[in-house]
Scaffold this motif. Structure first.
Motif, mmCIF file in Angstrom:
data_model
loop_
_atom_site.group_PDB
_atom_site.id
_atom_site.type_symbol
_atom_site.label_atom_id
_atom_site.label_comp_id
_atom_site.label_asym_id
_atom_site.label_seq_id
_atom_site.Cartn_x
_atom_site.Cartn_y
_atom_site.Cartn_z
ATOM 1 N N LYS A 43 1.450 -8.612 -1.383
ATOM 2 C CA LYS A 43 1.115 -7.293 -0.838
ATOM 3 C C LYS A 43 0.124 -7.465 0.295
ATOM 4 O O LYS A 43 -0.924 -8.103 0.147
ATOM 5 C CB LYS A 43 0.491 -6.399 -1.921
ATOM 6 C CG LYS A 43 0.180 -4.990 -1.420
ATOM 7 C CD LYS A 43 1.429 -4.227 -1.057
ATOM 8 C CE LYS A 43 1.210 -3.227 0.054
ATOM 9 N NZ LYS A 43 2.467 -2.655 0.561
ATOM 10 N N LYS A 49 -1.764 -1.123 -9.531
ATOM 11 C CA LYS A 49 -1.107 0.006 -8.847
ATOM 12 C C LYS A 49 0.366 -0.292 -8.568
ATOM 13 O O LYS A 49 1.202 0.611 -8.592
ATOM 14 C CB LYS A 49 -1.846 0.337 -7.551
ATOM 15 C CG LYS A 49 -3.155 1.058 -7.830
ATOM 16 C CD LYS A 49 -3.748 1.667 -6.590
ATOM 17 C CE LYS A 49 -4.948 2.524 -6.982
ATOM 18 N NZ LYS A 49 -5.557 3.189 -5.835
ATOM 19 N N GLY A 54 3.581 1.836 -10.059
ATOM 20 C CA GLY A 54 4.497 2.501 -9.128
ATOM 21 C C GLY A 54 3.800 3.264 -8.013
ATOM 22 O O GLY A 54 4.432 4.034 -7.300
ATOM 23 N N LEU A 55 2.511 3.034 -7.831
ATOM 24 C CA LEU A 55 1.785 3.762 -6.790
ATOM 25 C C LEU A 55 1.792 3.025 -5.456
ATOM 26 O O LEU A 55 1.545 3.616 -4.413
ATOM 27 C CB LEU A 55 0.327 3.979 -7.226
ATOM 28 C CG LEU A 55 0.132 4.941 -8.394
ATOM 29 C CD1 LEU A 55 -1.292 4.879 -8.912
ATOM 30 C CD2 LEU A 55 0.473 6.366 -7.976
ATOM 31 N N VAL A 56 2.055 1.721 -5.503
ATOM 32 C CA VAL A 56 2.076 0.909 -4.288
ATOM 33 C C VAL A 56 3.347 0.073 -4.313
ATOM 34 O O VAL A 56 3.738 -0.424 -5.377
ATOM 35 C CB VAL A 56 0.825 -0.004 -4.228
ATOM 36 C CG1 VAL A 56 0.938 -1.020 -3.104
ATOM 37 C CG2 VAL A 56 -0.452 0.817 -4.055
ATOM 38 N N LEU A 57 4.006 -0.050 -3.152
ATOM 39 C CA LEU A 57 5.224 -0.876 -3.077
ATOM 40 C C LEU A 57 4.861 -2.289 -2.631
ATOM 41 O O LEU A 57 4.110 -2.454 -1.669
ATOM 42 C CB LEU A 57 6.191 -0.276 -2.059
ATOM 43 C CG LEU A 57 7.016 0.921 -2.520
ATOM 44 C CD1 LEU A 57 7.808 1.484 -1.341
ATOM 45 C CD2 LEU A 57 7.961 0.532 -3.648
ATOM 46 N N PRO A 58 5.386 -3.306 -3.307
ATOM 47 C CA PRO A 58 5.087 -4.681 -2.880
ATOM 48 C C PRO A 58 5.843 -5.033 -1.601
ATOM 49 O O PRO A 58 6.856 -4.413 -1.284
ATOM 50 C CB PRO A 58 5.573 -5.519 -4.068
ATOM 51 C CG PRO A 58 6.604 -4.685 -4.740
ATOM 52 C CD PRO A 58 6.248 -3.256 -4.493
ATOM 53 N N ASP A 59 5.346 -6.051 -0.901
ATOM 54 C CA ASP A 59 6.038 -6.518 0.306
ATOM 55 C C ASP A 59 6.967 -7.694 0.005
ATOM 56 O O ASP A 59 7.834 -8.027 0.808
ATOM 57 C CB ASP A 59 5.005 -6.955 1.363
ATOM 58 C CG ASP A 59 4.206 -5.779 1.873
ATOM 59 O OD1 ASP A 59 4.809 -4.717 2.108
ATOM 60 O OD2 ASP A 59 2.971 -5.892 2.000
#
Lengths: 267, 266
Positions: B14, B66, B70-75
């Motif tokens: 991330k 997070k 589900g609050l942050v999308l991984p890269d």
């Protein structure tokens, strides 16, 4: 779905009743506004040509404009206001970890305000009719329903666009400024659009509020048949066709960007 | 055959965009500078385990939690909660976790504790008599039954933390994510919270707990497994029984060594 929306309504009602003077002050504001327009209307002689298409009475014209523009403003800004409020209060993250889809959270969070504003608008018109002489014509229910429905869809779409902007950029919502402030001047809220000089009148035709108020006034005040509001209905339908897909796409993109940037609950 | 992990993280990456002022934006409009929060993180948590995640500020603990919430999308990489990929199957993955990650601002201060749980419970499908019974049970479990009908604004910090844990249990999810649950608590309230997480939730109810903390003693006392994260990667990990075998001081030395090496300090 109805259980989830009911939970949002119960939450907001429970919070609202803890603010004891909010409704009283809102009622007082409404009465003062009605009294102001009641006396201003005495300056405008009945039968003014620019008021002819709307029944000819300035007080009725202005009250319908003010009451409905307040309602439309709530539809337009209610969604972004709840996102902003949840960002600031810190509840947004707790809502977003639940299994409820984000559009439902957004709509549910603003539902109480929207319903309350509808009630307030109805009360506004009822008080104006009962105590200040608001003159309804032969109301065309089909016209009111068609204009009302298309207007709600249109302004909710603008609301979704605003909420998308707030999700990503947090403040400085341009939709609110463009459609809120400019509509007050050019949308025919307190004076007919026909009074505007021709060089600027064209701009009012780009605003959905112009058609919403025109259609509502003709249906409510001027005893106009359904066919007379068809141009307004057609214009609002065009706005809906453009704004609904645009706002949904913008919202999907905004949620994705905020999750990518890790700023979904930032303020 | 071994059980499937409750949480599985593989090569998780991330990067957050760096905030830039107007001047920077004008001078370098296409420059996309980022800061790395997670740098290929790998992690596996077995079902029913209490897993304490230690690390300095900015190490990536909250980002990991997070992403799992589900609050942050991984890269890059992948994260599975209850066997569901949080990026590809966000709905089912979210249903597998309960989160106590928001601070006390994540409640409605003018509502009572019970009304707060009723609202959030309804979002998890808890309604009617069964919902009311479940909320009564959670209030009792959190030791808040007597304060249930007081406004949240009147709660102490410890009571707010317990309500946050009760909210995380509404869905009865198998995995609990808790971010610094004893921060700002007095020693008694902190002990109650630790006992609740370790004995009640993990011990009696079999929950898997991913517990981010700065408190090495807390990790030594409560965890089944411990990992130290620094600069976005796990630098040290293993059973608490082995990492904290020499007591808290041994865990502290191992922690400082792992973080120091990650930061290039001798």
């Amino acid at each position: 779905m109805s259980g989830v929306l009911g939970a949002f309504l119960r939450r907001d009602f429970r919070e609202a009743v803890t603010y004891k003077f909010s409704f009283v002050s809102s009622l007082a504001g409404m009465l003062l506004s009605l009294a102001t327009f009641y006396f201003v209307a005495k300056l405008v002689p009945p039968g003014s040509p620019s008021l002819g298409p709307f029944g000819g009475d300035y007080f009725s014209f202005a009250v319908v404009g003010v009451a409905f523009s307040g309602l439309l403003g709530m539809f337009q800004e209610g969604l972004s206001a709840v996102v902003r409020s949840a960002q600031l209060s810190g509840t947004l993250e707790a809502l977003l970890v639940t299994p409820v889809p984000i559009p439902v959270i957004l709509f549910g969070s603003s539902l109480y305000s929207l319903l309350f504003q509808i009630f307030r608008t109805a009360l506004h018109l009822a008080v104006a009719a009962a105590f200040f002489g608001l003159a309804f014509g032969r109301v065309d229910v089909a016209g009111v329903a068609a204009v009302g429905l298309l207007t709600v869809v249109c302004f909710l779409s603008v609301g979704v666009l605003s909420a998308s902007f707030i999700l990503v950029y947090k403040t400085g919502n341009p939709f609110s400024w463009i459609l809120g402030t400019v509509s007050g001047l050019l949308g025919g809220v307190v004076f007919p659009v026909s009074l505007l000089p021709p060089w600027i009148r064209w701009a009012s035709s780009l605003l959905p509020v112009t058609y919403a108020l025109d259609g509502m006034r003709k249906s409510l005040l001027a005893s106009a048949p359904f066919s007379a509001v068809l141009p307004d209905i057609a214009a609002l339908a065009v706005f809906d066709v453009l704004l609904v897909p645009l706002s949904l796409a913008a919202f999907r993109l905004a949620v994705r960007k905020a999750k990518k940037d890790g700023t979904l609950s930032h303020y | 055959m071994s059980q499937a992990p409750a949480v599985l993280v593989q090569g998780l990456v991330k990067r957050y965009p760096v905030f830039r002022g107007f001047r920077e934006l004008i001078r370098h409009p296409f420059d996309r500078r980022t800061v790395t929060a997670l740098d290929g993180l790998d992690l596996e948590i077995g079902p029913g385990r209490v897993f304490c995640l230690l690390g300095p500020n900015g190490a990536g603990k909250t980002t990991l939690i997070k992403i799992l919430a589900g609050l942050v999308l991984p890269d890059g990489g992948r994260a599975l909660a209850g066997g569901r990929d949080v990026a590809r199957e966000p709905g089912p993955a979210r249903s597998a976790v309960g989160c106590a990650i928001g601070d006390e601002r994540s409640f409605y201060w003018r509502l009572t504790g019970r009304q707060n749980l009723e609202f959030f419970g309804a979002l998890y499908g808890l309604r009617g008599p069964a919902g009311r019974r479940r909320i009564d049970e959670l209030l009792r479990l959190a030791g808040l039954d007597e304060a249930a009908d007081l406004r949240f604004s009147g709660y102490s910090t410890g009571m707010r933390q317990m309500l946050s844990l009760a909210r995380a249990l509404l869905a009865d999810a198998a995995i609990l994510l808790v971010d610094e649950p004893t921060r700002s608590l007095d020693p008694q309230a902190a002990d109650r919270t630790r006992e609740f997480l370790r004995d009640e939730l993990a011990g009696r109810r079999g929950k898997t707990v991913l517990w981010a903390t700065h408190d090495l003693g807390e990790a030594a006392d409560c965890a089944d497994d411990i990992a130290v994260i620094s600069r976005g990667r796990i630098r040290l990990g293993g059973p608490a029984a082995s990492l904290a075998a020499g007591g808290r001081e041994a865990l502290r030395r191992a922690y400082e060594k792992a973080v120091g090496e990650a930061e290039g300090r001798p």
